[in-house]
Enzyme design. Structure first.
Site, mmCIF file in Angstrom:
data_model
loop_
_atom_site.group_PDB
_atom_site.id
_atom_site.type_symbol
_atom_site.label_atom_id
_atom_site.label_comp_id
_atom_site.label_asym_id
_atom_site.label_seq_id
_atom_site.Cartn_x
_atom_site.Cartn_y
_atom_site.Cartn_z
ATOM 1 N N ASP A 181 1.332 -3.581 -12.069
ATOM 2 C CA ASP A 181 1.698 -5.156 -11.308
ATOM 3 C C ASP A 181 1.431 -6.008 -11.864
ATOM 4 O O ASP A 181 1.992 -7.134 -12.040
ATOM 5 C CB ASP A 181 1.990 -4.421 -10.103
ATOM 6 C CG ASP A 181 2.757 -3.032 -9.412
ATOM 7 O OD1 ASP A 181 3.105 -2.220 -10.189
ATOM 8 O OD2 ASP A 181 2.057 -3.104 -8.393
ATOM 9 N N GLU A 419 -7.877 5.161 -6.345
ATOM 10 C CA GLU A 419 -6.490 4.618 -6.528
ATOM 11 C C GLU A 419 -7.313 4.212 -8.158
ATOM 12 O O GLU A 419 -6.571 4.857 -8.951
ATOM 13 C CB GLU A 419 -5.693 3.713 -6.109
ATOM 14 C CG GLU A 419 -4.896 2.820 -6.377
ATOM 15 C CD GLU A 419 -3.918 2.206 -5.357
ATOM 16 O OE1 GLU A 419 -4.780 1.571 -4.535
ATOM 17 O OE2 GLU A 419 -2.899 1.642 -6.192
#
Ligand code: 2M8
Length: 450
Positions: A181, A419
């Site tokens: 992103d 993550e």
């Protein structure tokens, strides 16, 4: 499998179960409470080592939300969740109201897509099932026949609506479509956006992560949300979006994954008996994808380089995508492979002596956009390392592939199922219990020959 890792398998299975919502899996417990497209594909690979039927169900649930035009949406929302868990939720995307191609409620999705790792996942679930037992293998083979047309429609969508130029490269309309992103890859295009008036919104991500430096900034979020508003104005119609959208970018990593996925699709076509009909088309897609990547490259055709369609120029940023894309797409000669390996193991990436583990930061520390703790601007990502491992094994760089796997497993064993990780300290960042981190651990430790 090394005994020292037994414990890690148990922990990875527990993470999968904690995120399990029945027939789909939350990408992470609080930060990502819905089904994400490319997460789900990696997660399905992980489930394949625990329960073949559950793995198939994961992808089935995603495909049930496939748009009429073939698009696999980037999020399938949890129908039992409220808007106040994740932004933007279904109420902000408004897909069924704005676009006839979107599935009808109760299925609710976002209006964009993510990298097409699904054919790779379907193929891997089938190969894993063959190792498990004959019953699972029969079941998976039948299932391939059911998912094959859906995968074909998905790839066709990407090769048509998302590549009207027939360049072989996929155009993305939003950084979220890249999956990487807030990567510096998009800074140039994002920096030129002019955000107009739009309804106010509340971010929930910072509340879950706590430390804002690990997430995109508010300015980046305004850009993200503005791009969604622009697509809504075009009714999520790809040809209308193509006419005036401010973010139309040929994403080399997305496109390279599509090449690899087309190769997996060819193999699936063979298994389900569709090869005679579809081989010419899929082979042409593969060829077109590889030549598009070669055309959009630097370093004498070696390193992949994204491309801004609106301005007609290259987007140069020193990130792992430049090295990973050609490796994932395959079809490279040994000289190109060695040049890519040299770049991977240089000071700019995995060869930097100051790193916690010999693992590539998502952005090179010498790139002006590098931030060591911020999401896709520097941290190490296990699924990116899985893609490296997978493509290195494919191009006969087995020892290098093993090192990538072993270093990532060691990091996860020491620091948990994060993550992403700070590259120099190994600090776990973003969400805990990230499902795709657990899934790649299972694939590495339980695949035949691990
Ligand atoms: C991240 O993206 C979402 C938006 O899609 C977010 O930040 O809210 C990315 O890392 C993306 O690649 C990933 O699929 C998603 C869920 O893990 O999180």
């Amino acid at each position: 499998m090394n005994d020292a890792y037994n414990d890690l398998v148990d922990k990875a299975v527990a993470v999968m179960h904690r995120n399990d919502a029945g027939d789909w899996t939350r990408a992470a417990p609080n930060l990502y409470p819905h089904q994400w497209s490319w997460d789900s594909a990696f997660i399905a690979i992980g489930w394949g080592h625990i329960d073949t039927h559950r793995a198939m169900r994961e992808l089935d649930r995603l495909f049930e939300a496939q748009w009429r035009n073939g698009k696999i949406p980037h999020i399938v929302f949890d129908p039992d969740s409220t808007e106040a868990t994740y932004f933007p939720g279904p109420g902000r995307w408004e897909c069924p109201t704005l676009c006839n191609d979107a599935p009808r409620p109760p299925i609710q999705t976002s209006g964009i897509c993510q990298p097409p790792v699904h054919a790779l996942a379907a193929h891997r679930i089938w190969t894993t099932s063959r190792v498990r037992n004959g019953h699972d293998a029969d079941m998976a083979e039948k299932w391939l026949g059911v998912v094959y047309p859906k995968l074909l429609a998905w790839h066709r969508y990407l090769h048509t609506a998302r590549d009207p130029e027939e360049s072989g490269l996929v155009s993305i309309f939003h950084p979220w479509e890249s999956g990487c992103d807030n990567s510096p890859r998009w800074d140039f295009v994002m920096g030129r956006l002019v955000v107009g008036h739009m309804p106010a919104y509340t971010r929930y991500d910072i509340g879950h992560v706590g430390d804002p430096s690990q997430r995109p900034s508010d300015t980046e979020y305004d850009y993200y949300v503005w791009l969604v508003e622009e697509m809504k104005r075009a009714g999520y119609d790809d040809s209308r979006i193509y006419e005036s959208h401010p973010f139309i970018v040929k994403d080399v990593l997305f496109s390279a994954i599509l090449v690899a996925a087309n190769e997996a699709l060819l193999e699936i076509a063979r298994v389900v008996g569709a090869l005679d009909d579809d081989e010419p088309l899929i082979s042409e897609w593969i060829e077109r994808g590889r030549s598009g990547l070669e055309e959009h490259s630097t370093g004498g055709g070696t390193f992949a380089c994204d491309y801004d369609v609106n301005l007609g120029h290259r987007l140069e940023a020193d990130t792992v995508a430049a090295i990973l894309a050609p490796l994932v797409a395959g079809g490279i000669d040994s000289e190109q492979r060695d040049t890519l390996l040299e770049a991977l193991d240089s000071d700019e990436f995995a060869g930097n002596d100051a790193l916690y583990k010999a693992l590539p930061p998502s952005t090179s520390p010498s790139d002006p956009g590098f931030r060591s703790r911020s999401y896709w601007r520097g941290p190490v990502w296990p699924i990116i390392n899985w893609l490296f491992w997978w493509s290195l094994s494919r191009c006969n760089a087995d020892e290098r592939a093993r090192l990538m796997r072993d270093e990532t497993l060691a990091e996860i064993r020491e620091r948990g199922f994060a993550e992403y990780f700070e590259p120099f300290t190994g600090e776990p960042l973003g969400s805990d219990d990230q499902a795709w981190t657990a899934a790649v651990v299972l694939d590495w430790l339980l695949a035949d020959g691990a």
